[in-house]
Design a protein around this motif. Sequence first.
Motif, PDB file in Angstrom:
ATOM      1  N   CYS A  19      34.899   7.031 -13.813  1.00  0.00           N
ATOM      2  CA  CYS A  19      35.796   6.807 -12.830  1.00  0.00           C
ATOM      3  C   CYS A  19      35.949   7.927 -11.909  1.00  0.00           C
ATOM      4  N   THR A  26      35.920  -0.453  -6.311  1.00  0.00           N
ATOM      5  CA  THR A  26      36.448  -1.246  -7.513  1.00  0.00           C
ATOM      6  C   THR A  26      36.102  -1.099  -8.774  1.00  0.00           C
ATOM      7  N   GLN A  29      38.613   1.111 -10.433  1.00  0.00           N
ATOM      8  CA  GLN A  29      39.759   0.415 -10.965  1.00  0.00           C
ATOM      9  C   GLN A  29      39.387  -0.061 -12.486  1.00  0.00           C
ATOM     10  N   ALA A  30      38.224  -0.858 -12.534  1.00  0.00           N
ATOM     11  CA  ALA A  30      37.521  -1.218 -13.836  1.00  0.00           C
ATOM     12  C   ALA A  30      37.774  -0.187 -15.103  1.00  0.00           C
ATOM     13  N   GLN A  31      36.835   1.057 -14.328  1.00  0.00           N
ATOM     14  CA  GLN A  31      36.716   2.212 -15.501  1.00  0.00           C
ATOM     15  C   GLN A  31      38.076   2.504 -15.948  1.00  0.00           C
ATOM     16  N   SER A  32      39.086   2.753 -14.957  1.00  0.00           N
ATOM     17  CA  SER A  32      40.302   3.245 -15.378  1.00  0.00           C
ATOM     18  C   SER A  32      41.092   2.013 -16.257  1.00  0.00           C
ATOM     19  N   ASN A  33      40.718   0.926 -16.107  1.00  0.00           N
ATOM     20  CA  ASN A  33      41.513  -0.206 -16.848  1.00  0.00           C
ATOM     21  C   ASN A  33      40.824   0.254 -18.449  1.00  0.00           C
ATOM     22  N   ARG A  34      39.492   0.366 -18.456  1.00  0.00           N
ATOM     23  CA  ARG A  34      38.744   0.385 -19.837  1.00  0.00           C
ATOM     24  C   ARG A  34      39.362   1.911 -20.336  1.00  0.00           C
ATOM     25  N   ARG A  36      42.404   3.298 -20.019  1.00  0.00           N
ATOM     26  CA  ARG A  36      43.559   2.782 -20.550  1.00  0.00           C
ATOM     27  C   ARG A  36      43.825   2.019 -21.787  1.00  0.00           C
ATOM     28  N   ALA A  37      42.899   1.058 -21.799  1.00  0.00           N
ATOM     29  CA  ALA A  37      42.800   0.182 -23.080  1.00  0.00           C
ATOM     30  C   ALA A  37      42.474   0.994 -24.104  1.00  0.00           C
TER      31      ALA A  37
END
Length: 86
Positions: A19, A26, A29-34, A36-37
């Motif tokens: 991240c 973009t 953002q995908a790495q940030s979502n990963r 958080r999950a």
Amino acid sequence: MTSPIRKATMAALGADRRCWKESGTTDAQAQSNRFRAAYRKVIQTPARSFADLQDKARLVMLFDPDPHQIEASLVRDILAMKGEVK
């Protein structure tokens, strides 16, 4: 055998590292979502060993590194322990 907490911790650390490298895109953002999950998975899974507790402590320090909070003091204590029963 790798515990679920260790797997999720490694995923969160890897996503956080990527991240920072991909900021402003973009992909960030995908790495940030990963991240958080993976972080949620670690928090929701109970620690079954001392190594799991240390993994959770590492994520706490990554997520909230303020050294003056009580959580930071507890994390430093956990990470300083060796985990041996006496």
